[in-house]
Design an enzyme around this catalytic site. Structure first.
Site, PDB file in Angstrom:
ATOM      1  N   GLY A  84       7.254  10.784  -5.052  1.00 48.74           N
ATOM      2  CA  GLY A  84       6.389   9.598  -5.128  1.00 48.74           C
ATOM      3  C   GLY A  84       6.618   8.668  -3.951  1.00 48.74           C
ATOM      4  O   GLY A  84       7.519   8.863  -3.141  1.00 48.74           O
ATOM      5  N   GLY A  86       8.165   6.213  -2.312  1.00 48.53           N
ATOM      6  CA  GLY A  86       9.425   5.502  -2.472  1.00 48.53           C
ATOM      7  C   GLY A  86       9.567   4.347  -1.508  1.00 48.53           C
ATOM      8  O   GLY A  86      10.432   3.480  -1.656  1.00 48.53           O
ATOM      9  N   ARG A  87       8.718   4.356  -0.487  1.00 46.70           N
ATOM     10  CA  ARG A  87       8.773   3.234   0.485  1.00 46.70           C
ATOM     11  C   ARG A  87       7.373   2.950   1.007  1.00 46.70           C
ATOM     12  O   ARG A  87       7.183   2.558   2.148  1.00 46.70           O
ATOM     13  CB  ARG A  87       9.690   3.593   1.636  1.00 46.70           C
ATOM     14  CG  ARG A  87       9.296   4.917   2.249  1.00 46.70           C
ATOM     15  CD  ARG A  87       9.963   5.159   3.519  1.00 46.70           C
ATOM     16  NE  ARG A  87       9.768   6.560   3.854  1.00 46.70           N
ATOM     17  CZ  ARG A  87       9.955   7.039   5.032  1.00 46.70           C
ATOM     18  NH1 ARG A  87      10.338   6.268   5.997  1.00 46.70           N
ATOM     19  NH2 ARG A  87       9.767   8.315   5.261  1.00 46.70           N
ATOM     20  N   ASP A 119      16.065   2.527   0.287  1.00 46.55           N
ATOM     21  CA  ASP A 119      15.873   1.077   0.428  1.00 46.55           C
ATOM     22  C   ASP A 119      14.399   0.691   0.555  1.00 46.55           C
ATOM     23  O   ASP A 119      14.077  -0.491   0.678  1.00 46.55           O
ATOM     24  CB  ASP A 119      16.664   0.555   1.644  1.00 46.55           C
ATOM     25  CG  ASP A 119      16.190   1.180   2.942  1.00 46.55           C
ATOM     26  OD1 ASP A 119      15.261   2.013   2.916  1.00 46.55           O
ATOM     27  OD2 ASP A 119      16.764   0.841   4.004  1.00 46.55           O
ATOM     28  N   ARG A 170      -0.932   2.952   7.306  1.00 42.69           N
ATOM     29  CA  ARG A 170      -1.480   4.301   7.485  1.00 42.69           C
ATOM     30  C   ARG A 170      -2.827   4.407   6.787  1.00 42.69           C
ATOM     31  O   ARG A 170      -3.008   3.867   5.701  1.00 42.69           O
ATOM     32  CB  ARG A 170      -0.492   5.298   6.889  1.00 42.69           C
ATOM     33  CG  ARG A 170      -0.948   6.729   6.925  1.00 42.69           C
ATOM     34  CD  ARG A 170       0.232   7.670   6.796  1.00 42.69           C
ATOM     35  NE  ARG A 170       0.773   7.702   5.447  1.00 42.69           N
ATOM     36  CZ  ARG A 170       1.832   8.458   5.100  1.00 42.69           C
ATOM     37  NH1 ARG A 170       2.445   9.195   6.006  1.00 42.69           N
ATOM     38  NH2 ARG A 170       2.282   8.449   3.873  1.00 42.69           N
ATOM     39  N   ASP A 246       4.923  18.291  -0.766  1.00 43.79           N
ATOM     40  CA  ASP A 246       4.557  16.869  -0.857  1.00 43.79           C
ATOM     41  C   ASP A 246       4.084  16.324   0.487  1.00 43.79           C
ATOM     42  O   ASP A 246       3.627  15.185   0.563  1.00 43.79           O
ATOM     43  CB  ASP A 246       5.729  16.026  -1.377  1.00 43.79           C
ATOM     44  CG  ASP A 246       6.983  16.208  -0.554  1.00 43.79           C
ATOM     45  OD1 ASP A 246       7.440  17.352  -0.415  1.00 43.79           O
ATOM     46  OD2 ASP A 246       7.504  15.214  -0.026  1.00 43.79           O
ATOM     47  N   ASP A 256       2.640  12.902   7.602  1.00 40.46           N
ATOM     48  CA  ASP A 256       4.083  12.817   7.708  1.00 40.46           C
ATOM     49  C   ASP A 256       4.603  13.307   9.060  1.00 40.46           C
ATOM     50  O   ASP A 256       4.811  14.494   9.265  1.00 40.46           O
ATOM     51  CB  ASP A 256       4.768  13.588   6.572  1.00 40.46           C
ATOM     52  CG  ASP A 256       6.021  12.850   6.135  1.00 40.46           C
ATOM     53  OD1 ASP A 256       6.752  12.401   7.037  1.00 40.46           O
ATOM     54  OD2 ASP A 256       6.254  12.704   4.932  1.00 40.46           O
TER      55      ASP A 256
END
Ligand code: AMP
Ligand code: MG
Length: 479
Positions: A84, A86-87, A119, A170, A246, A256
């Site tokens: 998922g 996460g950032r 983080d 993005r 992913d 990515d």
């Protein structure tokens, strides 16, 4: 600006509402005005003080309802049920000038329910890399997510060392991945699986809705787009580096830009990523990995095929195995064009095979090895091969294969770029920005990469491979 959220309304289990975490002292790095124009973003929300607050995550504009999206995925062939955003957070969907729907996402915008131990932030280096390389890919005519904005956060992030942080905005046709479909499948609810697949069809492949077997048609379209995309990567010497499920979109856009890199001296076994220890994602493995990923997507559709289980598996496998043929056809067409030949030219295949072997043997730069073939004379191309007799023989055969070489060369110059985001150039940009806060190298390289097919004398250094002491042999995800 036409904004509207559709995906986050599909099912509450597929995303979580979460606000970006404000940053201390946002500063502009870059803004993509042309893309903003396409998306019809109001002029007050571009590279303005208001825009700076939006693209740093410090204020949420009225058109955004930030959500982190859930997904799963196979990472290096191991299934991870919960990944998922996460950032990252999806700010909104927007419909552009031409009626095309896009996601606008902040990346590096703070922790989310999917952050696990992370983080939620992003260091400056990876943000600059993604901005440059994704925009370069777009100019190289490769389907890709785009970069709308990059903002420095004024905060430090801790990785191997302490580095300045940044946030990337993005833009993608969607952020739905093979891993998203895997996440849905794991929820084990046929109704939800169907709603998800119907959503993907409606958003990306509307023609499938009226097909006899809509979900097989969907599988076929995703397969074709991925095969085509990977053929494009291969024809440019691009190594994605982390082709986990992913990181593989259902739309067929490259997503990515972590450890990605371009081949210089041609070597089909090239690997750059520091975490790819066994070379799973090496250059020549990209097509079979693409097929492997499509097989994982096929698994998510099996429950929807209105066939008995065995029949469903047989039909889906047929589509999956068709990947190879679609890929080969796409690859062959692109590589033939790089030599200025029609794909059906009787010598295209042999000339290409021999040429790649020669390039490997002489450690010729992949990009220049094709580009210099477009020159009027053979000075530059010949010197790449030290005018070796085997090369001279090949060169003669190649010339003889053409009826009108000059016209062919003009066409070749439109598919064989002179400028690509070479690894050492990207690294140079990152070092200057991180060490000295100097964005001049970033802006200069960005300018060069806007026109990758047109050679300029003053840009000579940007066309050249790394000198031995500049070579980048390892790349990092930077997460
Ligand atoms: P990536 O390597 O960018 O494809 O990320 C793989 C997974 O790790 C995704 O679920 C990311 O959201 C998550 N991730 C990567 N970096 C961070 C970070 N700094 N904080 C939280 N999650 C992260
Ligand atoms: Mg990813």
């Amino acid at each position: 600006m036409r904004t509207e959220q559709t995906y986050v309304q599909l099912d509450t289990r597929l995303s979580s509402a979460v606000e970006p975490t404000p940053v201390l002292d946002p500063q502009w790095i870059a803004f993509n005005d042309e893309l903003a124009e396409q998306l019809q973003i109001p002029s007050t929300q571009r590279d303005t003080s208001e825009g700076l607050l939006i693209y740093s995550g410090n204020t949420t504009p009225e058109w955004a309802q930030p959500h982190a999206l859930a997904y799963a995925g196979h990472q290096f062939a191991n299934y991870v049920p919960q990944l998922g955003d996460g950032r990252a957070v999806l700010l909104t969907e927007v419909v552009d000038k031409n009626g095309q729907r896009y996601d606008i996402q902040l990346k590096g915008s703070g922790r989310t329910p999917y952050s696990r131990g992370g983080d939620g932030r992003s260091p400056l280096g990876p943000v600059l890399r993604e901005y440059l390389v994704s925009e370069a890919m777009h100019r190289l005519n490769v389907p890709t997510t785009r970069a709308l904005a990059a903002v420095a956060s004024g905060e430090m992030v801790k990785r191997e060392s302490i580095e300045p942080g940044a946030i990337l905005t993005r833009v993608a046709k969607s952020h739905l991945r093979v891993g998203t479909a895997q996440y849905v499948l794991a929820l084990q609810e046929r109704k939800l699986s169907k709603a998800f697949a119907d959503y993907v069809i409606q958003r990306h492949y509307p023609a499938c809705a009226s097909a006899e077997q809509p979900y097989l048609a969907l599988l076929t379209h995703v397969r074709d787009n991925q095969a085509k995309l990977i053929a494009q990567w291969m024809s440019l010497g691009f190594i994605h580096g982390v082709m986990n499920t992913d990181n593989m979109t259902l739309s067929g856009e490259t997503i990515d830009y972590g450890p990605c890199a371009f081949i210089e001296a041609y070597d089909p076994q090239q690997v750059f990523s520091s975490i790819d220890r066994r070379g799973r994602y090496m250059y020549q493995n990209q097509p079979p990995i693409g097929m492997w990923n499509i097989a994982r997507f096929a698994e998510t559709l099996l429950p929807l095929l209105e066939l008995d289980e065995q029949q469903a598996i047989t039909q889906a496998s047929e589509v999956v195995h068709g990947f190879e043929q679609v890929y080969q056809q796409q690859y062959h067409a692109r590589m033939s064009a790089k030599l200025g030949l029609a794909p059906e030219h009787p010598q295209a295949e042999q000339l290409l095979e021999d040429y790649l072997q020669l390039m490997q043997f002489h450690q010729v730069d992949f990009t220049l090895g094709f580009r210099y073939l477009c020159d009027e004379d053979d000075k530059r191309i010949g010197s790449l091969f030290q005018q070796s007799p085997t090369w001279q023989k090949w060169y003669q055969q190649w010339q003889d294969a053409h009826k009108d070489l000059n016209t062919a060369k003009q066409k070749m110059a439109q598919v064989n770029p002179i400028y690509i985001p070479r690894n050492h150039l990207v690294q140079e940009v990152i070092t200057a920005a991180v060490k000295d806060g100097d964005l001049k190298p970033f802006n200069a390289l960005h300018r060069v990469l806007k026109n990758p097919f047109k050679e300029h004398e003053e840009y000579a250094r940007y066309s050249q491979p790394a000198a031995r002491n500049e070579q980048i042999t390892r790349t990092f995800c930077g997460t």
